[in-house]
Scaffold this motif. Structure first.
Motif, short mmCIF file in Angstrom:
data_model
loop_
_atom_site.label_atom_id
_atom_site.label_comp_id
_atom_site.label_asym_id
_atom_site.label_seq_id
_atom_site.Cartn_x
_atom_site.Cartn_y
_atom_site.Cartn_z
N PHE A 178 0.85 -1.19 0.00
CA PHE A 178 0.00 0.00 0.00
C PHE A 178 0.89 1.25 0.00
CE2 PHE A 178 -2.56 -3.36 1.89
CZ PHE A 178 -3.79 -3.18 1.29
N ASN A 179 0.25 2.40 -0.03
CA ASN A 179 1.01 3.65 -0.02
C ASN A 179 1.81 3.81 1.27
OD1 ASN A 179 0.00 4.35 -2.52
ND2 ASN A 179 -1.68 5.59 -1.71
N ASP A 180 1.23 3.36 2.38
CA ASP A 180 1.87 3.60 3.67
C ASP A 180 2.76 2.46 4.14
OD1 ASP A 180 0.52 5.99 3.70
OD2 ASP A 180 -1.14 5.25 4.93
N ARG A 181 2.41 1.21 3.79
CA ARG A 181 3.21 0.08 4.24
C ARG A 181 2.85 -1.18 3.48
NH1 ARG A 181 0.85 -1.75 10.06
NH2 ARG A 181 2.25 -3.46 9.59
N THR A 182 3.67 -2.22 3.65
CA THR A 182 3.44 -3.52 3.03
C THR A 182 2.90 -4.48 4.10
OG1 THR A 182 5.16 -3.22 1.38
CG2 THR A 182 4.50 -5.48 1.84
N VAL A 183 1.81 -5.16 3.76
CA VAL A 183 1.14 -6.02 4.73
C VAL A 183 1.00 -7.42 4.13
CG1 VAL A 183 -0.89 -6.31 6.19
CG2 VAL A 183 -0.16 -4.02 5.49
N PRO A 184 1.37 -8.48 4.87
CA PRO A 184 1.14 -9.85 4.39
C PRO A 184 -0.32 -10.23 4.58
CG PRO A 184 2.18 -9.91 6.54
CD PRO A 184 2.13 -8.46 6.14
N ALA A 185 -0.79 -11.09 3.71
CA ALA A 185 -2.18 -11.55 3.80
C ALA A 185 -2.28 -12.97 3.27
CB ALA A 185 -3.11 -10.63 3.02
N SER A 186 -3.22 -13.71 3.83
CA SER A 186 -3.52 -15.05 3.33
C SER A 186 -4.92 -15.05 2.76
CB SER A 186 -3.40 -16.08 4.46
OG SER A 186 -4.31 -15.79 5.51
N VAL A 187 -5.08 -15.73 1.63
CA VAL A 187 -6.36 -15.76 0.94
C VAL A 187 -6.80 -17.22 0.79
CG1 VAL A 187 -7.64 -15.10 -1.13
CG2 VAL A 187 -5.76 -13.66 -0.31
N HIS A 188 -7.96 -17.54 1.32
CA HIS A 188 -8.53 -18.87 1.19
C HIS A 188 -9.37 -18.90 -0.08
CE1 HIS A 188 -7.75 -20.15 5.49
NE2 HIS A 188 -7.43 -18.87 5.48
N MET A 189 -9.00 -19.78 -1.01
CA MET A 189 -9.65 -19.81 -2.32
C MET A 189 -10.33 -21.14 -2.58
SD MET A 189 -7.05 -17.89 -4.91
CE MET A 189 -6.65 -16.15 -4.70
N LEU A 190 -11.46 -21.08 -3.21
CA LEU A 190 -12.18 -22.28 -3.65
C LEU A 190 -11.99 -22.42 -5.16
CD1 LEU A 190 -14.27 -24.47 -2.59
CD2 LEU A 190 -16.00 -23.02 -3.65
N ILE A 191 -11.47 -23.57 -5.60
CA ILE A 191 -11.22 -23.74 -7.03
C ILE A 191 -12.13 -24.78 -7.68
CG2 ILE A 191 -8.82 -23.02 -6.87
CD1 ILE A 191 -8.05 -25.98 -7.03
N ALA A 192 -12.82 -25.59 -6.88
CA ALA A 192 -13.76 -26.57 -7.43
C ALA A 192 -14.95 -26.66 -6.49
CB ALA A 192 -13.09 -27.93 -7.60
N ASP A 193 -16.09 -26.21 -6.96
CA ASP A 193 -17.30 -26.20 -6.16
C ASP A 193 -17.84 -27.62 -6.03
OD1 ASP A 193 -19.71 -25.74 -4.94
OD2 ASP A 193 -20.14 -23.94 -6.09
N GLY A 194 -18.05 -28.06 -4.80
CA GLY A 194 -18.57 -29.41 -4.57
C GLY A 194 -19.96 -29.60 -5.14
N ALA A 195 -20.71 -28.51 -5.30
CA ALA A 195 -22.06 -28.61 -5.85
C ALA A 195 -22.06 -28.74 -7.37
CB ALA A 195 -22.88 -27.39 -5.44
N LEU A 196 -20.91 -28.43 -8.00
CA LEU A 196 -20.80 -28.51 -9.45
C LEU A 196 -19.59 -29.36 -9.81
CD1 LEU A 196 -21.48 -24.75 -10.29
CD2 LEU A 196 -23.10 -26.64 -10.52
N PRO A 197 -19.70 -30.69 -9.75
CA PRO A 197 -18.55 -31.57 -10.01
C PRO A 197 -17.95 -31.34 -11.40
CG PRO A 197 -20.39 -32.79 -9.07
CD PRO A 197 -20.92 -31.43 -9.41
N GLY A 198 -16.63 -31.27 -11.44
CA GLY A 198 -15.93 -31.12 -12.70
C GLY A 198 -15.82 -29.69 -13.20
N VAL A 199 -16.45 -28.74 -12.50
CA VAL A 199 -16.41 -27.34 -12.93
C VAL A 199 -15.47 -26.57 -12.01
CG1 VAL A 199 -17.74 -25.24 -13.29
CG2 VAL A 199 -18.74 -27.46 -13.85
N LEU A 200 -14.44 -25.96 -12.59
CA LEU A 200 -13.50 -25.17 -11.82
C LEU A 200 -14.02 -23.75 -11.68
CD1 LEU A 200 -10.12 -26.32 -13.41
CD2 LEU A 200 -11.24 -27.22 -11.37
N SER A 201 -13.64 -23.12 -10.59
CA SER A 201 -14.04 -21.74 -10.37
C SER A 201 -12.94 -21.02 -9.62
CB SER A 201 -15.35 -21.68 -9.58
OG SER A 201 -15.17 -22.24 -8.29
N GLY A 202 -13.02 -19.73 -9.56
CA GLY A 202 -12.09 -18.94 -8.79
C GLY A 202 -12.87 -18.04 -7.86
N LYS A 203 -13.04 -18.46 -6.62
CA LYS A 203 -13.79 -17.69 -5.64
C LYS A 203 -13.01 -17.60 -4.34
CE LYS A 203 -17.76 -16.90 -7.84
NZ LYS A 203 -18.35 -15.54 -8.03
#
Length: 231
Positions: A178-203
């Motif tokens: 950022f403008n003022d400082r650098t901050v670490p962050a962790s992002v939890h991502m879902l790449i395959a929705d269990g409700a839609l087998p075989g379909v990849l997503s980025g959420k």
């Protein structure tokens, strides 16, 4: 056993014996290669090559007295077409996930700081994807007040993919500058929705900034934090 001799007449009506040799057709190597590559659909680019070879082999074996294998060529072409479509579909989905893992968090935080609540909300799943404008505004205002505007985001590393009730997910670690400082962050991502087998997503399931000085900041905001105020 058939007689190899055939009696023909010339223009003067005279008969003579002609020895007729039977023609044995050979299997088209191109047709065979098309079929083999077509069934090896799991190897990238093989189905596309199978389509090309199958088409050429069908043209060369059509009405040919020297080559056979038209059926093999047709099968290779069909396998190749179907497999090519599936590979393109899978490739597009995989690229979407890669692009989101690489650039998605930067876009999401940019949406938040710009007050674009609709695009910010659409990047999350389930409860976070239905967050109110007020909770999004509270999160973005806290970010802006603490760190200022966003300059860049760098992906540091990712953890192994795990299977959860929601589907296949993983955690990626970033550095947000950022403008003022650098901050670490962790992002939890879902790449395959269990409700839609075989379909990849980025959420995104959750994003959490680790700030030892002012306290961690995350979205969706935990209920115990959402009812309080940021220091």
């Amino acid at each position: 056993m058939s007689n190899p001799n055939e009696f023909v007449s010339d223009e003067f009506g005279r008969s003579r014996s002609v020895r007729v040799q039977s023609t044995k057709r050979s299997l088209s190597i191109m047709a065979l290669a098309s079929f083999v590559l077509g069934i090896l659909f799991f190897i990238p680019l093989f189905p596309m090559v199978a389509c090309v070879l199958g088409f050429l082999a069908m043209q060369r074996t059509k009405d040919s007295i020297a080559l056979k294998g038209r059926s093999l060529a047709m099968a290779g072409l069909c396998f190749g077409l179907v497999s090519s479509v599936l590979q393109v579909f899978a490739g597009v989905q995989a690229y979407r996930v890669y692009d989101f893992a690489t650039n998605g968090p930067e876009r999401v935080i940019t949406y938040a700081l710009a007050g674009n609540t609709d695009d910010f909300r659409s990047a999350f799943i389930n409860d976070a994807g239905m967050a109110s404008d007020q909770s999004i505004a509270r999160f973005s205002d806290t970010l802006r007040r603490r760190y200022g505007g966003l300059q860049s985001v760098t992906l540091q590393d990712t953890q192994d993919i795990v299977q959860t009730d929601r589907g296949a997910s993983f955690i990626a670690n970033y550095e947000f500058t950022f403008n003022d400082r650098t901050v670490p962050a962790s992002v939890h991502m879902l790449i395959a929705d269990g409700a839609l087998p075989g379909v990849l997503s980025g959420k995104i399931e959750r994003i959490e900034f680790s700030d030892e000085e002012q306290g961690s900041l995350e979205f969706p905001i935990p209920l115990s934090v959402a009812t309080g105020s940021d220091s």
